[in-house]
Enzyme design. Sequence first.
Site, PDB file in Angstrom:
ATOM      1  CB  SER A  33      42.190 -24.323   6.586  1.00  0.00           C
ATOM      2  OG  SER A  33      40.858 -24.743   6.432  1.00  0.00           O
ATOM      3  CB  THR A  47      38.748 -31.331   6.188  1.00  0.00           C
ATOM      4  OG1 THR A  47      37.797 -31.307   5.120  1.00  0.00           O
ATOM      5  CG2 THR A  47      40.104 -31.793   5.682  1.00  0.00           C
ATOM      6  CE  LYS A  91      34.389 -31.943   8.548  1.00  0.00           C
ATOM      7  NZ  LYS A  91      33.369 -31.141   7.836  1.00  0.00           N
ATOM      8  CG  ASN A 103      34.683 -28.314  12.193  1.00  0.00           C
ATOM      9  OD1 ASN A 103      34.343 -28.119  13.356  1.00  0.00           O
ATOM     10  ND2 ASN A 103      34.631 -27.361  11.284  1.00  0.00           N
ATOM     11  N   GLY A 109      24.360 -36.737   2.897  1.00  0.00           N
ATOM     12  CA  GLY A 109      25.601 -37.169   3.535  1.00  0.00           C
ATOM     13  C   GLY A 109      25.877 -36.429   4.830  1.00  0.00           C
TER      14      GLY A 109
END
Length: 285
Positions: A26, A70, A74, A95, A135
Site C-alpha cells: 500500500s 488490513t 478490520k 478497511n 472467511g
Amino acid sequence: MTVPTAEVPVGSLLEVWGDPIAHSLSPQIHAAAYAALGWDWTYGRRRVAAADFAGEVGRLAPAFRGLSLTFPLKAEAFAAAAARDRTAELTGAVNTLVRVGGQWRGFNTDVGGIVGDVRAHGLDTIETARIIGAGATATSALVALAQLGAHTVDVVARRPDAAHALAQLGERLSVAVSIAPLETVRPAPVALTVSTLPGGADLSEDTARRLASSGGLLYDVVYGHWPTPLATAWQTTGAPAVNGLGMLVRQAVLQIRAFRTGDVEQPLPDEDTVVDIMARALVGD
C-alpha cells in the site's frame, strides 16, 4: 506525471496498519498516487496488534487524516467508526477510516475493489458465480458479486459449517447461496470464480482441476504467491486466471477518494491516469 488536482488539505498524514505489515504494498501505490496528484500527503505503515488498536487510534495526532486497515484489524476498525458505509455494514468489516468532523467514518473499499477490477477484466455483469473459501474476504466477495448482478452464488469450503453466515448474507442481498464441501464438490458451470484462499493453501490437484473445468474466469485475491495451485489448474485448461493486484489498486483508489472528501463516490482528478500510475508502481515502472 502530474494530473490536474483540486484543492485538498495540505500535509495530511495517513498510514496502513496491520499485523504483520512489512509486506504491504500500500505505501508504494499510495505514494505514487499522491505524487501524481501533486498532494503533500505522507503515507506510512505501522504494525498494530488487534489488542492495541483502540489505544493506538486514541493517541493519533490531529494531523492524521485517515487509516488503511488490513488483517487482523478490520473488525476493530468497524467498532471504532462512528458512521459506516453500506458495504461496511453488510460485511462487518472496515478497511478504511477517515476523520470527519472529529469522528471516524468507516468504509469497506475491498468490495468496490473487486467490482472495479472484475469489470476491468471484461465482466460487466454476471448471473452465476462461485466463491472458494468462507472467511472474512469471502463476505466482501459475496457483496461484490451481488453488485455485479449475480443472483446465484455457490460457496465451496473445507468447513461448510463456516459458510452459513454467507447464506444469511445472501438472503439480505437477494442472492441464492448454496454451500458445498471443497474436496468433493462437483460444481456446475459459472461465469466467475472468486478464490479467497490464502496463497499457501494446500489443494489437491483433482479438486483444482474440477473447479477449473467449470469455473469461468478465476479471480484469485492472492497476489503474493503466484501462480497459486488454483491458477495453475486454470491455466492448464486454457481458462483465464488473474491475481488480486488489480483489486489492491482499485480499492486503494476508493480509499484515496474517501481520504480526500469523505466520499468514495467522488472520482479523483483524471482518475484513469492515476489508476495506471498506481498499477505501474507495483512493478517498478
